[in-house]
Write a protein that holds these residues in place. Structure first.
Motif, mmCIF file in Angstrom:
data_model
loop_
_atom_site.group_PDB
_atom_site.id
_atom_site.type_symbol
_atom_site.label_atom_id
_atom_site.label_comp_id
_atom_site.label_asym_id
_atom_site.label_seq_id
_atom_site.Cartn_x
_atom_site.Cartn_y
_atom_site.Cartn_z
ATOM 1 N N ILE A 168 -4.550 4.256 -10.056
ATOM 2 C CA ILE A 168 -3.820 5.276 -9.304
ATOM 3 C C ILE A 168 -4.026 6.671 -9.877
ATOM 4 O O ILE A 168 -4.085 7.661 -9.153
ATOM 5 C CB ILE A 168 -2.316 4.920 -9.218
ATOM 6 C CG1 ILE A 168 -1.609 5.826 -8.193
ATOM 7 C CG2 ILE A 168 -1.639 4.978 -10.583
ATOM 8 C CD1 ILE A 168 -0.198 5.394 -7.867
ATOM 9 N N SER A 190 0.846 -1.185 0.000
ATOM 10 C CA SER A 190 0.000 0.000 0.000
ATOM 11 C C SER A 190 0.881 1.234 0.000
ATOM 12 O O SER A 190 2.072 1.163 0.342
ATOM 13 C CB SER A 190 -0.923 0.030 1.223
ATOM 14 O OG SER A 190 -0.167 0.224 2.403
ATOM 15 N N ILE A 209 -3.404 3.954 -1.879
ATOM 16 C CA ILE A 209 -3.286 3.029 -3.014
ATOM 17 C C ILE A 209 -2.988 1.641 -2.467
ATOM 18 O O ILE A 209 -2.106 1.468 -1.618
ATOM 19 C CB ILE A 209 -2.159 3.457 -3.964
ATOM 20 C CG1 ILE A 209 -2.317 4.941 -4.366
ATOM 21 C CG2 ILE A 209 -2.127 2.558 -5.197
ATOM 22 C CD1 ILE A 209 -3.636 5.270 -5.013
ATOM 23 N N TYR A 239 5.613 4.570 -4.882
ATOM 24 C CA TYR A 239 4.491 3.978 -5.605
ATOM 25 C C TYR A 239 4.935 2.829 -6.511
ATOM 26 O O TYR A 239 4.114 2.214 -7.178
ATOM 27 C CB TYR A 239 3.773 5.031 -6.455
ATOM 28 C CG TYR A 239 3.037 6.065 -5.640
ATOM 29 C CD1 TYR A 239 1.997 5.705 -4.796
ATOM 30 C CD2 TYR A 239 3.381 7.404 -5.720
ATOM 31 C CE1 TYR A 239 1.328 6.653 -4.036
ATOM 32 C CE2 TYR A 239 2.721 8.363 -4.971
ATOM 33 C CZ TYR A 239 1.697 7.978 -4.134
ATOM 34 O OH TYR A 239 1.038 8.924 -3.384
ATOM 35 N N ALA A 271 -7.090 8.079 -8.481
ATOM 36 C CA ALA A 271 -6.878 8.503 -7.097
ATOM 37 C C ALA A 271 -6.341 9.929 -7.046
ATOM 38 O O ALA A 271 -6.809 10.764 -6.256
ATOM 39 C CB ALA A 271 -5.925 7.548 -6.387
ATOM 40 N N TYR A 321 -2.075 -2.473 -3.436
ATOM 41 C CA TYR A 321 -1.439 -3.304 -4.461
ATOM 42 C C TYR A 321 -1.917 -4.755 -4.289
ATOM 43 O O TYR A 321 -2.092 -5.227 -3.163
ATOM 44 C CB TYR A 321 0.082 -3.253 -4.352
ATOM 45 C CG TYR A 321 0.651 -1.873 -4.619
ATOM 46 C CD1 TYR A 321 1.360 -1.605 -5.779
ATOM 47 C CD2 TYR A 321 0.452 -0.827 -3.708
ATOM 48 C CE1 TYR A 321 1.869 -0.340 -6.025
ATOM 49 C CE2 TYR A 321 0.947 0.434 -3.960
ATOM 50 C CZ TYR A 321 1.670 0.673 -5.115
ATOM 51 O OH TYR A 321 2.150 1.931 -5.357
ATOM 52 N N PHE A 381 -3.934 -0.140 -7.425
ATOM 53 C CA PHE A 381 -2.844 0.503 -8.171
ATOM 54 C C PHE A 381 -3.219 0.743 -9.630
ATOM 55 O O PHE A 381 -2.800 1.751 -10.220
ATOM 56 C CB PHE A 381 -1.572 -0.349 -8.088
ATOM 57 C CG PHE A 381 -0.419 0.231 -8.861
ATOM 58 C CD1 PHE A 381 0.242 1.354 -8.399
ATOM 59 C CD2 PHE A 381 0.006 -0.343 -10.053
ATOM 60 C CE1 PHE A 381 1.300 1.907 -9.105
ATOM 61 C CE2 PHE A 381 1.060 0.195 -10.763
ATOM 62 C CZ PHE A 381 1.706 1.315 -10.291
#
Length: 349
Positions: free
Chosen positions: A327, A38, A346, A107, A330, A348, A324
């Protein structure tokens, strides 16, 4: 040499975001490889990097992210502080990231953590070129706390805010006025009450935000789009307050004798026209723009104690979770600055 690639998030000098391919990190003898689980979106750091207003960060394209949680999947031969399967905070990208510079790069699908004890025992401790200050704060999240990876990402913000409060010198039985009830402002509000500050006033331009601050323990909330902030603050605190976060000129009219105006976070403008004609004779101005990772690490035990006691619930600060693959959506939400949006995280697969 060809290297396996992974997905990461980059931004160019025009603020364009893109999911890109970068080399999967290679870990050293004192490091461990982490699979990202995350990563929280930082309304301060990430957005300032996107808009080109982060001091001294000018090398684009850049890889974004610094609030990650991950799981250790491999480790170097000298590593003893991490075991395979550990859940850890703050994996970053170090070294070669292709054509990109690293805005910490969290990220990305994989990152690196460093074992402080291993570095020190092998002559590569603080002050050497091999050592990075971030290693101090790459802490294990113990399973007994029962946190999901999404919830654990909030600990990064929690520790940053608590370390700033310690730098500012906030004390029990003092009064504080906090401007802004975003994720960071809500953290300041909650922590000031947990630390025994007497009167906490939180100010925002939205009723949704002020209600969130009230739920975090604010004694008084003020909607500055509807009410006279100066009159309201001085009504409840006739002598003024000890600390003001942001809005520096307005803070000059609200601080008490020997009070303090405190600015937290990277300032997008590197200058100001400060008028202190309405301030008391003695006062202080204190910026904390860049929390030190060692100080964050030192705040960890207090944060985890509050969580264990039920006094601090990470989920209370999170409003949205995106996979993700979404993203970019987001970040589109964060840019809208909707009043009901708190921390965006986020996740994953």
């Amino acid at each position: 040499m060809w290297r396996v690639e992974m997905k990461a998030l980059s931004v160019d000098q025009n603020g364009k975001l893109e999911v890109c391919d970068v080399p999967k990190p290679v870990y050293g003898d004192c490091q461990a490889l982490v699979k990202t689980l995350s990563c929280g979106v930082c309304n301060g750091t990430d957005m300032k990097l996107i808009h080109g207003s982060f001091k001294n960060m000018t090398h684009y394209p850049m890889l974004l992210g610094h609030e990650a949680v991950g799981q250790v999947i491999e480790k170097g031969k000298y590593v003893t502080s991490f075991e395979i399967g550990d859940i850890v905070l703050l994996p970053f990208l170090y070294g070669d990231v292709g054509k990109y510079s690293s805005g910490w790069g969290a990220y990305a699908e994989y990152g690196i953590v460093g074992d402080v004890k291993a570095y020190i025992s092998h002559g590569m401790g603080p002050g050497t070129k091999e050592f990075d200050d971030s290693f101090y704060a790459q802490t294990i999240i113990k399973p007994e706390y029962g946190l999901t990876a999404v919830e654990a990402s909030m600990i990064v913000t929690f520790r940053e805010v608590l370390s700033a409060i310690r730098r500012f010198g906030f004390q029990a039985n003092q009064d504080v006025v906090i401007f802004g009830a975003g994720p960071v402002g809500l953290c300041f509000t909650r922590f000031c009450k947990l630390l025994g500050m007497r009167t906490v006033i939180t100010i925002d331009i939205s009723d949704d935000k002020t209600e969130q601050a009230r739920n975090m323990g604010a004694d008084i909330v003020i909607n500055s789009s509807k009410e006279d902030v100066e009159a309201m603050v001085l009504k409840y605190l006739p002598e003024g307050a000890v600390g003001i976060n942001q809005l520096l000129n307005q803070g000059m009219r609200l601080i008490k004798y020997n009070g303090k105006v405190c600015g937290y976070g990277i300032s997008p403008k590197l200058g100001m026209d400060l008028d202190w004609s309405d301030a008391p004779y003695n006062w202080q101005l204190h910026f904390v723009q860049f929390p030190r990772k060692k100080e964050e690490a030192e705040a960890h035990s207090q944060i985890m104690a509050w969580i264990a006691a039920g006094a601090l619930k990470p989920s209370d600060f999170i409003s949205n979770v995106f996979e993700f693959d979404h993203i970019l959506d987001a970040f589109g939400l964060v840019e809208k600055r909707l009043p009901d949006t708190k921390k965006v995280v986020i996740r994953y697969s």
